[in-house]
Design a protein around this motif. Structure first.
Motif, PDB file in Angstrom:
ATOM      1  N   LEU A   4       0.680  -1.079  -0.103  1.00  0.00           N
ATOM      2  CA  LEU A   4      -0.099   0.066  -0.042  1.00  0.00           C
ATOM      3  C   LEU A   4       0.852   1.376  -0.116  1.00  0.00           C
ATOM      4  N   THR A   5       0.665   2.092  -0.888  1.00  0.00           N
ATOM      5  CA  THR A   5       1.285   3.409  -1.079  1.00  0.00           C
ATOM      6  C   THR A   5       0.438   4.526  -1.394  1.00  0.00           C
ATOM      7  N   LYS A   6       0.659   5.871  -1.002  1.00  0.00           N
ATOM      8  CA  LYS A   6      -0.007   6.804  -1.188  1.00  0.00           C
ATOM      9  C   LYS A   6      -0.493   6.994  -2.642  1.00  0.00           C
TER      10      LYS A   6
ATOM     11  N   HIS B  96     -20.144   3.355   0.311  1.00  0.00           N
ATOM     12  CA  HIS B  96     -20.815   4.265   1.176  1.00  0.00           C
ATOM     13  C   HIS B  96     -21.153   5.468   0.424  1.00  0.00           C
ATOM     14  N   PRO B  97     -22.435   5.926  -0.305  1.00  0.00           N
ATOM     15  CA  PRO B  97     -22.642   6.707  -1.228  1.00  0.00           C
ATOM     16  C   PRO B  97     -22.795   8.069  -0.250  1.00  0.00           C
ATOM     17  N   LEU B  98     -22.854   8.207   0.949  1.00  0.00           N
ATOM     18  CA  LEU B  98     -23.027   9.566   1.598  1.00  0.00           C
ATOM     19  C   LEU B  98     -22.011   9.847   2.143  1.00  0.00           C
ATOM     20  N   GLY B  99     -20.743   9.404   2.399  1.00  0.00           N
ATOM     21  CA  GLY B  99     -19.507   9.754   2.884  1.00  0.00           C
ATOM     22  C   GLY B  99     -18.469   8.834   3.102  1.00  0.00           C
ATOM     23  N   SER B 100     -17.525   9.277   3.303  1.00  0.00           N
ATOM     24  CA  SER B 100     -16.016   8.621   3.444  1.00  0.00           C
ATOM     25  C   SER B 100     -16.229   7.804   4.557  1.00  0.00           C
ATOM     26  N   GLN B 101     -14.915   6.888   4.736  1.00  0.00           N
ATOM     27  CA  GLN B 101     -14.931   5.880   5.785  1.00  0.00           C
ATOM     28  C   GLN B 101     -13.375   5.576   5.996  1.00  0.00           C
ATOM     29  N   ALA B 102     -13.053   6.206   6.958  1.00  0.00           N
ATOM     30  CA  ALA B 102     -11.456   5.861   7.474  1.00  0.00           C
ATOM     31  C   ALA B 102     -11.215   5.045   8.504  1.00  0.00           C
ATOM     32  N   PHE B 103     -10.101   4.041   8.210  1.00  0.00           N
ATOM     33  CA  PHE B 103      -9.842   3.248   9.263  1.00  0.00           C
ATOM     34  C   PHE B 103      -8.449   3.284   9.479  1.00  0.00           C
ATOM     35  N   ILE B 104      -8.256   3.353  10.966  1.00  0.00           N
ATOM     36  CA  ILE B 104      -6.868   3.783  11.565  1.00  0.00           C
ATOM     37  C   ILE B 104      -6.739   2.642  12.677  1.00  0.00           C
ATOM     38  N   PRO B 105      -5.635   1.922  12.256  1.00  0.00           N
ATOM     39  CA  PRO B 105      -5.439   0.614  13.083  1.00  0.00           C
ATOM     40  C   PRO B 105      -4.727   0.950  14.472  1.00  0.00           C
TER      41      PRO B 105
ATOM     42  N   VAL C 264      -5.199  -6.491   4.988  1.00  0.00           N
ATOM     43  CA  VAL C 264      -5.366  -6.442   3.659  1.00  0.00           C
ATOM     44  C   VAL C 264      -6.548  -5.470   3.229  1.00  0.00           C
ATOM     45  N   VAL C 265      -6.596  -4.694   2.058  1.00  0.00           N
ATOM     46  CA  VAL C 265      -7.496  -3.803   1.683  1.00  0.00           C
ATOM     47  C   VAL C 265      -7.632  -4.020   0.228  1.00  0.00           C
ATOM     48  N   VAL C 266      -8.696  -4.303  -0.189  1.00  0.00           N
ATOM     49  CA  VAL C 266      -9.100  -4.420  -1.428  1.00  0.00           C
ATOM     50  C   VAL C 266     -10.260  -3.558  -1.998  1.00  0.00           C
ATOM     51  N   VAL C 267     -10.026  -3.118  -3.205  1.00  0.00           N
ATOM     52  CA  VAL C 267     -10.688  -1.705  -3.685  1.00  0.00           C
ATOM     53  C   VAL C 267     -11.122  -2.048  -5.082  1.00  0.00           C
TER      54      VAL C 267
ATOM     55  N   ALA D 202      -5.920  -5.261  -4.768  1.00  0.00           N
ATOM     56  CA  ALA D 202      -5.642  -5.344  -3.405  1.00  0.00           C
ATOM     57  C   ALA D 202      -4.346  -4.949  -2.810  1.00  0.00           C
ATOM     58  N   PHE D 203      -4.159  -4.436  -1.557  1.00  0.00           N
ATOM     59  CA  PHE D 203      -2.945  -3.820  -1.113  1.00  0.00           C
ATOM     60  C   PHE D 203      -2.765  -4.643   0.516  1.00  0.00           C
ATOM     61  N   ILE D 204      -1.532  -4.763   0.579  1.00  0.00           N
ATOM     62  CA  ILE D 204      -1.303  -5.191   2.059  1.00  0.00           C
ATOM     63  C   ILE D 204      -0.517  -3.985   2.656  1.00  0.00           C
ATOM     64  N   THR D 205      -1.031  -3.775   3.931  1.00  0.00           N
ATOM     65  CA  THR D 205      -0.344  -2.513   4.471  1.00  0.00           C
ATOM     66  C   THR D 205       0.693  -3.034   5.466  1.00  0.00           C
ATOM     67  N   GLN D 206       1.395  -1.779   5.809  1.00  0.00           N
ATOM     68  CA  GLN D 206       2.436  -2.300   6.550  1.00  0.00           C
ATOM     69  C   GLN D 206       2.117  -1.980   8.258  1.00  0.00           C
ATOM     70  N   GLY D 207       0.964  -2.285   8.331  1.00  0.00           N
ATOM     71  CA  GLY D 207       0.350  -2.308   9.753  1.00  0.00           C
ATOM     72  C   GLY D 207      -0.295  -1.093  10.466  1.00  0.00           C
ATOM     73  N   TRP D 208       0.780  -0.136  10.410  1.00  0.00           N
ATOM     74  CA  TRP D 208       0.524   1.175  11.171  1.00  0.00           C
ATOM     75  C   TRP D 208      -0.348   2.095  10.290  1.00  0.00           C
ATOM     76  N   GLN D 209      -0.389   1.638   8.669  1.00  0.00           N
ATOM     77  CA  GLN D 209      -1.055   2.462   7.884  1.00  0.00           C
ATOM     78  C   GLN D 209      -2.477   2.428   7.852  1.00  0.00           C
ATOM     79  N   GLY D 210      -3.196   3.647   7.855  1.00  0.00           N
ATOM     80  CA  GLY D 210      -4.684   3.436   7.673  1.00  0.00           C
ATOM     81  C   GLY D 210      -5.020   3.894   6.309  1.00  0.00           C
ATOM     82  N   VAL D 211      -6.464   3.650   5.978  1.00  0.00           N
ATOM     83  CA  VAL D 211      -7.006   4.084   4.812  1.00  0.00           C
ATOM     84  C   VAL D 211      -8.131   4.842   5.032  1.00  0.00           C
TER      85      VAL D 211
END
Length: 162
Positions: free
Chosen positions: A9-11, A76-85, A92-95, A108-117
């Protein structure tokens, strides 16, 4: 069964779907008389559509069994959704981009653990995919009236590898 290869996962690669929440490159400054470092404005929270308001939640995700198999996406059609571990365990993040009201090709992305989305409004994503152990996440999303969840089954089962 379709196979999906997860990549780091990268920006840059996640930008079409929202923001990666991490400290690298963040605007930062000292506050509280120099006793605290503030990493400022890490995600564009979008929660005000149709009279909504931002809400803060804690999600406790059960670890997924391996191999990781997917059959459903949501958005989610009415807003964003942020996940902070709250742990440093990778997840794993799949979009997917929208393809006429349904999920398009999955990424699909694998995080470095401390990364949120932070998933942008209307971005197709898979529900939380914790690995290895129960994992807690602070989740910032939209509260208020209106239906803010759409689900779509995938045409066939997909297995994620990394």
């Amino acid at each position: 069964m379709n196979l999906l290869q997860a990549r780091p996962l990268t920006k840059e690669v996640f930008a079409p779907f929202g923001q990666v929440i991490e400290l690298d490159g963040a605007r930062q400054f000292d506050i509280n008389g120099g006793t605290t470092r503030r990493f400022h404005d890490l995600a564009a929270i979008d929660a005000l559509a149709d009279g909504g308001r931002p809400i803060v939640n804690l999600f406790r995700a059960q670890p997924r069994s391996l191999p990781l198999r997917l059959s459903l996406m949501e958005r989610h059609p009415l807003g964003s959704q942020a996940f902070i571990p709250l742990t440093t365990r990778p997840y794993v993040v799949v979009v997917a981009p929208d393809a006429g009201g349904r999920p398009g090709p999955l990424q699909a992305f694998i995080t470095q653990g401390w990364q949120g989305v932070n998933y942008g409004r209307n971005v197709w994503h898979h529900p939380l995919l914790a690995l290895g152990e129960i994992s807690d996440f602070v989740v910032v999303d939209r509260g208020g009236e209106g239906r803010n969840l759409e689900e779509s089954p995938l045409a066939g089962e997909v297995e994620v590898r990394w």
